[in-house]
Scaffold this motif. Structure first.
Motif, PDB file in Angstrom:
ATOM      1  N   PRO A   1      -5.639  51.707 -24.598  1.00 11.81           N
ATOM      2  CA  PRO A   1      -5.868  50.478 -23.836  1.00 11.81           C
ATOM      3  C   PRO A   1      -7.342  50.100 -23.878  1.00 11.81           C
ATOM      4  O   PRO A   1      -8.217  50.973 -23.964  1.00 11.81           O
ATOM      5  N   PRO A   2      -7.652  48.827 -23.819  1.00 10.95           N
ATOM      6  CA  PRO A   2      -9.058  48.408 -23.811  1.00 10.95           C
ATOM      7  C   PRO A   2      -9.800  48.980 -22.603  1.00 10.95           C
ATOM      8  O   PRO A   2      -9.330  48.873 -21.473  1.00 10.95           O
ATOM      9  N   ASP A   3     -10.936  49.599 -22.871  1.00  8.37           N
ATOM     10  CA  ASP A   3     -11.785  50.124 -21.799  1.00  8.37           C
ATOM     11  C   ASP A   3     -12.653  48.988 -21.297  1.00  8.37           C
ATOM     12  O   ASP A   3     -13.774  48.778 -21.752  1.00  8.37           O
ATOM     13  N   CYS A   4     -12.114  48.238 -20.336  1.00  5.19           N
ATOM     14  CA  CYS A   4     -12.815  47.043 -19.865  1.00  5.19           C
ATOM     15  C   CYS A   4     -13.739  47.330 -18.682  1.00  5.19           C
ATOM     16  O   CYS A   4     -14.403  46.413 -18.182  1.00  5.19           O
ATOM     17  N   VAL A   5     -13.798  48.578 -18.217  1.00  6.56           N
ATOM     18  CA  VAL A   5     -14.755  48.981 -17.181  1.00  6.56           C
ATOM     19  C   VAL A   5     -15.504  50.206 -17.724  1.00  6.56           C
ATOM     20  O   VAL A   5     -15.270  51.339 -17.291  1.00  6.56           O
ATOM     21  N   PRO A   6     -16.390  50.001 -18.691  1.00  7.30           N
ATOM     22  CA  PRO A   6     -16.932  51.135 -19.434  1.00  7.30           C
ATOM     23  C   PRO A   6     -18.045  51.916 -18.743  1.00  7.30           C
ATOM     24  O   PRO A   6     -18.244  53.102 -19.035  1.00  7.30           O
ATOM     25  N   SER A   7     -18.795  51.308 -17.836  1.00 11.61           N
ATOM     26  CA  SER A   7     -19.962  51.995 -17.283  1.00 11.61           C
ATOM     27  C   SER A   7     -19.603  52.857 -16.078  1.00 11.61           C
ATOM     28  O   SER A   7     -18.630  52.574 -15.352  1.00 11.61           O
ATOM     29  N   ARG A   8     -20.387  53.889 -15.861  1.00 11.32           N
ATOM     30  CA  ARG A   8     -20.188  54.758 -14.702  1.00 11.32           C
ATOM     31  C   ARG A   8     -20.299  53.962 -13.408  1.00 11.32           C
ATOM     32  O   ARG A   8     -19.481  54.125 -12.483  1.00 11.32           O
ATOM     33  N   GLU A   9     -21.297  53.094 -13.327  1.00 12.56           N
ATOM     34  CA  GLU A   9     -21.521  52.322 -12.104  1.00 12.56           C
ATOM     35  C   GLU A   9     -20.335  51.410 -11.791  1.00 12.56           C
ATOM     36  O   GLU A   9     -19.899  51.303 -10.640  1.00 12.56           O
ATOM     37  N   ALA A  10     -19.792  50.759 -12.808  1.00  9.06           N
ATOM     38  CA  ALA A  10     -18.659  49.862 -12.591  1.00  9.06           C
ATOM     39  C   ALA A  10     -17.407  50.645 -12.210  1.00  9.06           C
ATOM     40  O   ALA A  10     -16.596  50.177 -11.397  1.00  9.06           O
ATOM     41  N   ARG A  11     -17.239  51.828 -12.788  1.00  7.25           N
ATOM     42  CA  ARG A  11     -16.075  52.647 -12.431  1.00  7.25           C
ATOM     43  C   ARG A  11     -16.168  53.139 -10.989  1.00  7.25           C
ATOM     44  O   ARG A  11     -15.153  53.197 -10.280  1.00  7.25           O
ATOM     45  N   ILE A  12     -17.354  53.487 -10.556  1.00  7.51           N
ATOM     46  CA  ILE A  12     -17.548  53.862  -9.152  1.00  7.51           C
ATOM     47  C   ILE A  12     -17.208  52.675  -8.258  1.00  7.51           C
ATOM     48  O   ILE A  12     -16.496  52.810  -7.252  1.00  7.51           O
ATOM     49  N   GLN A  13     -17.705  51.511  -8.628  1.00  5.62           N
ATOM     50  CA  GLN A  13     -17.408  50.294  -7.853  1.00  5.62           C
ATOM     51  C   GLN A  13     -15.905  50.048  -7.784  1.00  5.62           C
ATOM     52  O   GLN A  13     -15.359  49.725  -6.712  1.00  5.62           O
ATOM     53  N   LEU A  14     -15.230  50.192  -8.904  1.00  3.83           N
ATOM     54  CA  LEU A  14     -13.782  49.963  -8.960  1.00  3.83           C
ATOM     55  C   LEU A  14     -13.034  50.933  -8.054  1.00  3.83           C
ATOM     56  O   LEU A  14     -12.199  50.510  -7.231  1.00  3.83           O
ATOM     57  N   LEU A  15     -13.295  52.218  -8.201  1.00  3.15           N
ATOM     58  CA  LEU A  15     -12.534  53.215  -7.442  1.00  3.15           C
ATOM     59  C   LEU A  15     -12.848  53.129  -5.951  1.00  3.15           C
ATOM     60  O   LEU A  15     -11.948  53.320  -5.115  1.00  3.15           O
ATOM     61  N   GLU A  16     -14.083  52.826  -5.606  1.00  2.88           N
ATOM     62  CA  GLU A  16     -14.406  52.694  -4.185  1.00  2.88           C
ATOM     63  C   GLU A  16     -13.773  51.435  -3.588  1.00  2.88           C
ATOM     64  O   GLU A  16     -13.274  51.462  -2.456  1.00  2.88           O
ATOM     65  N   ALA A  17     -13.765  50.359  -4.353  1.00  2.14           N
ATOM     66  CA  ALA A  17     -13.104  49.142  -3.857  1.00  2.14           C
ATOM     67  C   ALA A  17     -11.612  49.367  -3.682  1.00  2.14           C
ATOM     68  O   ALA A  17     -11.012  48.904  -2.699  1.00  2.14           O
ATOM     69  N   PHE A  18     -10.984  50.084  -4.625  1.00  4.57           N
ATOM     70  CA  PHE A  18      -9.544  50.326  -4.542  1.00  4.57           C
ATOM     71  C   PHE A  18      -9.201  51.288  -3.408  1.00  4.57           C
ATOM     72  O   PHE A  18      -8.232  51.064  -2.676  1.00  4.57           O
ATOM     73  N   ASN A  19      -9.979  52.324  -3.226  1.00  5.77           N
ATOM     74  CA  ASN A  19      -9.660  53.344  -2.222  1.00  5.77           C
ATOM     75  C   ASN A  19     -10.083  52.957  -0.808  1.00  5.77           C
ATOM     76  O   ASN A  19      -9.387  53.289   0.151  1.00  5.77           O
ATOM     77  N   PHE A  20     -11.195  52.237  -0.682  1.00  7.37           N
ATOM     78  CA  PHE A  20     -11.753  51.979   0.649  1.00  7.37           C
ATOM     79  C   PHE A  20     -11.586  50.535   1.118  1.00  7.37           C
ATOM     80  O   PHE A  20     -11.620  50.273   2.326  1.00  7.37           O
ATOM     81  N   HIS A  21     -11.426  49.603   0.182  1.00  7.95           N
ATOM     82  CA  HIS A  21     -11.408  48.187   0.568  1.00  7.95           C
ATOM     83  C   HIS A  21     -10.296  47.430  -0.150  1.00  7.95           C
ATOM     84  O   HIS A  21     -10.473  46.249  -0.488  1.00  7.95           O
ATOM     85  N   TRP A  22      -9.150  48.084  -0.376  1.00  8.25           N
ATOM     86  CA  TRP A  22      -8.098  47.443  -1.161  1.00  8.25           C
ATOM     87  C   TRP A  22      -7.603  46.153  -0.521  1.00  8.25           C
ATOM     88  O   TRP A  22      -7.124  45.257  -1.210  1.00  8.25           O
ATOM     89  N   GLN A  23      -7.745  46.050   0.809  1.00 11.87           N
ATOM     90  CA  GLN A  23      -7.222  44.860   1.490  1.00 11.87           C
ATOM     91  C   GLN A  23      -7.974  43.585   1.130  1.00 11.87           C
ATOM     92  O   GLN A  23      -7.435  42.488   1.288  1.00 11.87           O
ATOM     93  N   ASP A  24      -9.216  43.693   0.648  1.00 11.86           N
ATOM     94  CA  ASP A  24      -9.976  42.472   0.366  1.00 11.86           C
ATOM     95  C   ASP A  24      -9.783  41.987  -1.074  1.00 11.86           C
ATOM     96  O   ASP A  24     -10.432  41.019  -1.480  1.00 11.86           O
ATOM     97  N   TRP A  25      -8.937  42.659  -1.843  1.00 10.01           N
ATOM     98  CA  TRP A  25      -8.562  42.253  -3.196  1.00 10.01           C
ATOM     99  C   TRP A  25      -9.696  42.385  -4.220  1.00 10.01           C
ATOM    100  O   TRP A  25      -9.505  42.080  -5.398  1.00 10.01           O
ATOM    101  N   SER A  26     -10.875  42.828  -3.822  1.00 10.96           N
ATOM    102  CA  SER A  26     -12.035  42.768  -4.703  1.00 10.96           C
ATOM    103  C   SER A  26     -11.892  43.644  -5.946  1.00 10.96           C
ATOM    104  O   SER A  26     -12.424  43.301  -7.015  1.00 10.96           O
ATOM    105  N   TYR A  27     -11.173  44.778  -5.835  1.00 10.80           N
ATOM    106  CA  TYR A  27     -11.020  45.642  -7.005  1.00 10.80           C
ATOM    107  C   TYR A  27     -10.289  44.926  -8.133  1.00 10.80           C
ATOM    108  O   TYR A  27     -10.494  45.239  -9.318  1.00 10.80           O
TER     109      TYR A  27
END
Length: 258
Positions: free
Chosen positions: A176-202
């Motif tokens: 699959p295309p690695d569309c979130v390649p950087s460490r910083e963006a992956r941290i942002q993604l996982l934290e948004a999904f785990n801690f703030h999923w209700q705001d849809w930002s992830y």
């Protein structure tokens, strides 16, 4: 191909971007208790839904059929369209249809949707192990799939296993295309999904070509036990006996089942 036939037969935008895989690709990543009981060269197809599914398939489904029985309305809609497509395309073939919401008697899922999406090349499954030098001090972080075109604005709906169809070297695995390649963006993604999923930002971690409408957001943001009342305000009247079972969607509240 099986994926193409299913896509043609299904209602437009309820079954979108179906991706093929060999069962062995999926099983190789999982412990024996979670593997599919098919030979490694068995063909399977992952089925996704796109944002347009809600207005173009779900609302017409509710208008025409309403909610039958106690199961979740979205689940009923998806089951209707997928089983109709399979029956139309493959009337003589053995197709094991596994939906994302189904559980085995052991309470384990019938398939791991995000793993299947990843090995099929449909969407990249970003997990905690994909982040070097993790900042979470041993805390468990749940992973999430990101689609290259839709970001997080999609859902993995089903896995179709063609028990009598085997494939060899002609089916080449595509990563699959690695569309979130950087460490910083992956941290942002996982934290948004785990801690703030209700705001849809992830879901916006990559620029999506389409997102959910406000009406669809309202539906999925509503707790499952209250969705009957919301549907009623939209004009979909059901009897008291036809209310969806709130417990049936409990596993899906983290991502709104959409």
């Amino acid at each position: 191909s099986a994926a193409t036939q299913v896509n043609i037969a299904a209602r437009r935008n309820i079954l979108s971007f179906p991706s093929c895989l060999q069962v062995g690709w999926y099983n190789s990543l999982l412990p024996a208790t979670l593997r599919l009981s098919y030979p490694d060269d068995t063909l399977a197809v992952v089925v996704l839904s796109t944002p347009a599914m809600f207005e173009e398939a779900f609302l017409p489904f509710m208008e025409q059929r309403g909610c039958q029985g106690l199961s979740d309305p979205i689940d009923q809609c998806v089951r209707h369209h997928i089983t109709s497509a399979v029956s139309q395309c493959f009337p003589e073939q053995k197709v094991d249809v596994r939906f994302d919401y189904e559980l085995l008697p052991s309470r384990k899922p019938k398939f791991l949707a995000q793993t299947a999406a990843h090995v099929s090349g449909a969407a990249f499954y970003y997990q905690q192990s994909d982040v070097p030098d993790q900042p979470w001090a041993g805390k468990k972080m749940f992973g999430v799939c990101v689609h290259p075109r839709f970001g997080g604005w999609f859902a993995i709906r089903a896995l179709l296993v063609f028990g009598d169809v085997t494939v060899g070297s002609e089916l080449v695995q595509s990563l699959p295309p690695d569309c979130v390649p950087s460490r910083e963006a992956r941290i942002q993604l996982l934290e948004a999904f785990n801690f703030h999923w209700q705001d849809w930002s992830y879901r916006d971690i990559v620029p999506p070509v389409q997102t959910y409408s406000q009406k669809q957001k309202d539906y999925f943001f509503t707790p499952p036990a209250q969705r009957f009342a919301l549907l009623k305000t939209w004009g979909f009247v059901q009897s008291e006996d036809d209310r969806p079972d709130p417990s049936s969607d409990a596993q899906s509240q983290v991502n709104g089942h959409g």
